[in-house]
Write an enzyme that holds these catalytic residues in place. Structure first.
Site, PDB file in Angstrom:
ATOM      1  N   ARG A  71     -58.126  34.660  79.745  1.00 16.15           N
ATOM      2  CA  ARG A  71     -59.582  34.823  79.782  1.00 16.15           C
ATOM      3  C   ARG A  71     -59.989  36.238  80.199  1.00 16.15           C
ATOM      4  NH1 ARG A  71     -61.370  30.595  83.237  1.00 16.15           N
ATOM      5  NH2 ARG A  71     -61.721  29.210  81.469  1.00 16.15           N
ATOM      6  N   HIS A 120     -48.691  31.211  81.659  1.00 16.53           N
ATOM      7  CA  HIS A 120     -49.175  31.904  82.851  1.00 16.53           C
ATOM      8  C   HIS A 120     -48.023  32.346  83.744  1.00 16.53           C
ATOM      9  CE1 HIS A 120     -51.584  32.079  86.745  1.00 16.53           C
ATOM     10  NE2 HIS A 120     -52.265  32.857  85.939  1.00 16.53           N
ATOM     11  N   ARG A 164     -51.816  39.631  81.698  1.00 13.72           N
ATOM     12  CA  ARG A 164     -52.783  40.725  81.868  1.00 13.72           C
ATOM     13  C   ARG A 164     -51.991  41.979  82.226  1.00 13.72           C
ATOM     14  NH1 ARG A 164     -57.529  37.748  82.385  1.00 13.72           N
ATOM     15  NH2 ARG A 164     -57.366  35.837  83.608  1.00 13.72           N
TER      16      ARG A 164
END
Length: 688
Positions: free
Chosen positions: A405, A435, A375
């Protein structure tokens, strides 16, 4: 003891976490506007809960009913709805209380019925100038497919168009993504008053301006509503289709994914409620919530700074790391080569990382940069640096996680932009989300290649680095940088065997190493050696790891847990978890970093990690935990952990009852951990 008594359902534990957020809105020691913003955080969290957790439970119920299995999931559904209803009632009471408190501070959030003549005229002009171009009514006819048309988690006004005995219906989208949700109105006497109005109420006031001339009507009535959709994907990974194409398709699917929650204004007429329920195909498993006049309180996260300075948190200026400012260093690489650097956000500035990547983008000695993004900020300087590096002839590889997400669309945009700039963009393998928070810079120094690595607990995101607590380790230690290089090789070739001596890497070795380290603490306790486990996590729900902690407690190992969100483990169960203490801290910053500490017979092992103790993070994602090899940095993290566990202001117990009881201060001094950590880090960054 029955199995169901050993674990708290993760959904209920998550709701308990969000109730801690609501406690912050109720806490009168917090500044008034910050309390209002906590209402926004609570609302935003609840939206995500329904998109993900509730939607997953709904799917489980449907599958179990098709298989004729038990009703545990349906029973859990009832518990969830009961708990949410109770919290929502508390939310409504708090909102009304805060409105009164705002009025006492000369801040007035007024509705369309409270406008003065001057404000009415001003609003009509504002509507025509800024708002009208964004308003297109959706007329509800027999063939109108609202599931197709309505946007996820947007607030709409459902309008009754009444002509005699005939009622027609229409929907108006409240365009808060295009126009500010909070609009300052011209002040009335006394001038110190600060009136504001919500965008919703501007539309309510201007209904005539929208419908007049197109419909004959005797009356117009408007009621708010919103719908939340299932946020999961149904991806079929075809060999000939690229992951980006599949993700773009799944984003389109999200726009028409099944609704899981329907929230509507409590006084909406039953006939209109039934029309909307039918059009939205709301089933008996979905959450149907009669609520207040306003929805999408998540916009209250950005409640404007109005009124006196003491109505918001006192600023804590972000601190520079003194090591980077030493005169002997020509650049960031000199500083990191001399010794490892540990940054702790938001206390430290994120500028050091941005500056290092900027320097790497044009430094003639830099050969290559590899980074993974999960992100990133909307106007990401990191993306800009990677593009500049490619233009400057560096070999740049960016690993883009398309399955992050709620950030998939943004990441598709970044992937396309990077590819167009000549950056080598790669994606995760299907079913293996990345991640980890890594970058690796390769630099030619004195005829040899020297590598500089970043391993972090949080995203490369300028915005969240001001709000979330996270660590960044910057190192040129070859023991670590060589293994970070292997992680990138593993990302590019995920099915080739790879080994690690220092890093804990999911899904390669994390579970095995964590089990081994817990088992070592058990053995040490049994032999009378120093033992102990301290964990700081966002979520602790993996049953295998929970059971290992129970075994450690039963063997006399002291276990200290600081878990912000979901925690399936139950402390203080007789004979099972007597030696486990668990707390949670919710305060002005979101506790996001993950730290694992093992006593290890007196020679403590300290890891910083991107991974929570969830099955998905341990077994189905690429995650990285790094040991701290520098004793100075290890002690710094231990000091910070000690401060967190000494909190007597914002710490709550995690218990079987999900009570969120505050840890009593007793005769201890008052410690608000986040403020104490700021002071601690500030003391470290003073000139020598």
């Amino acid at each position: 003891m029955g199995q169901e008594k050993l674990y708290i359902e993760k959904e209920l534990s998550w709701l308990s976490f969000n109730e801690r957020v609501l406690q912050e809105a109720a806490d009168k020691s917090n500044p008034l506007i910050e309390r209002m913003r906590f209402l926004g955080i609570y609302s935003n969290n609840l939206d995500e809960f329904y998109k993900v957790r509730f939607a997953e439970l709904k799917r489980r119920i449907i599958i179990s009913e098709e298989q004729g299995s038990n009703s545990h999931s349906r029973h859990l559904l009832g518990k969830i709805q009961s708990r949410v209803l109770k919290a929502d009632q508390e939310f409504d009471g708090l909102y009304n209380e805060l409105l009164l408190e705002m009025a006492r501070n000369q801040i007035f959030l007024i509705n369309e019925r409270q406008l003065s003549v001057n404000q009415q005229n001003w609003l009509r002009h504002y509507f025509k100038q800024y708002l009208r171009q964004h308003i297109t009514p959706i007329l509800i006819n027999p063939d109108t497919d609202l599931v197709q048309f309505l946007k996820d988690d947007y607030t709409y006004l459902a309008v009754e168009i009444i002509r005699g005995d005939t009622i027609r219906y229409a929907l108006l989208e409240i365009p808060s993504d295009k126009v500010p949700r909070f609009v300052n109105l011209p002040p009335e006497a006394p001038r110190r008053r600060k009136p504001m109005i919500l965008l919703d109420n501007i539309l309510r006031y201007c209904l005539d301006d929208i419908f007049k001339g197109f419909f004959d009507y005797d009356a117009l009535n408007a009621y708010s509503m919103k719908m939340t959709r299932d946020a999961e994907y149904d991806l079929v990974h075809e060999m000939e289709a690229s992951l980006m194409e599949l993700m773009s398709s799944s984003l389109k699917q999200r726009l028409t994914a099944e609704p899981v929650r329907f929230v509507y204004q409590r006084d909406m007429p039953n006939a209109l409620v039934e029309v909307l329920r039918e059009k939205l195909t709301i089933s008996r498993y979905d959450s149907i919530v009669p609520g207040g006049r306003y929805h999408n309180f998540k916009d209250f996260i950005n409640f404007p700074n109005v009124g006196k300075a003491n109505l918001v948190n006192k600023p804590l200026p972000r601190l520079r790391h003194i090591w980077f400012d030493k005169a002997q260093f020509r650049n960031g690489f000199d500083a990191i080569r001399e010794r490892d650097v540990l940054l702790y956000y938001p206390y430290h500035t994120f500028e050091h990382v941005l500056e290092l990547l900027r320097q790497a983008s044009f430094d003639p000695s830099v050969l290559a940069i590899k980074i993974n993004i999960y992100r990133v900020a909307k106007d990401s300087r990191i993306i800009d640096s990677m593009i500049h590096a490619a233009h400057n002839g560096k070999k740049v590889t960016v690993v883009v996680e398309l399955q992050a997400r709620f950030d998939e669309e943004a990441n598709i945009h970044w992937a396309k932009r990077l590819t167009e700039a000549g950056v080598h963009v790669i994606f995760s393998a299907p079913g293996l989300k990345i991640h980890a928070k890594l970058f690796l810079i390769s630099r030619k120094e004195n005829g040899e290649v020297v590598r500089y690595a970043h391993i972090g607990t949080g995203n490369f995101n300028e915005k969240t680095a001001r709000l979330y607590t996270d660590y960044s380790l910057l190192t040129a230690d070859a023991r670590i940088t060589n293994e970070v290089r292997r992680v990138f090789n593993f990302i590019e070739n995920p099915y080739r065997p790879v080994t690690f001596d220092y890093l804990m890497v999911s899904p390669q070795n994390s579970r095995r190493l964590l089990y081994e380290m817990v088992d070592r603490e058990i053995a040490n306790a049994q032999q009378g050696l120093p033992s102990g486990i301290t964990l700081k996590l966002n979520n602790l729900v993996d049953k295998g790891l929970v059971d290992r902690l129970y075994a450690a407690s039963s063997s006399g190992v002291p276990v200290n847990l600081l878990v912000r969100g979901m925690c399936s483990l139950i402390p203080n169960l007789e004979g099972i978890s007597d030696n486990i203490r668990a707390i949670s801290i919710v305060d002005r910053y979101l506790e996001h970093d993950r730290v694992y500490i093992f006593e290890n017979g007196g020679d403590k092992k300290v890891y910083l990690s991107s991974a929570d103790w969830m099955t998905r993070n341990i077994d189905y994602r690429i995650e990285v935990a790094t040991p701290l090899l520098d004793p100075r940095l290890k002690q710094r993290v231990l000091d910070i952990i000690d401060i967190l566990f000494s909190d007597t202001v914002k710490a709550r117990y995690i218990d079987k009852e999900l009570s969120n009881r505050y840890v009593p201060r007793g005769n201890r001094r008052k410690v608000r951990a986040q403020l104490a950590i700021y002071d601690y880090i500030k003391s470290l960054e003073q000139p020598e």
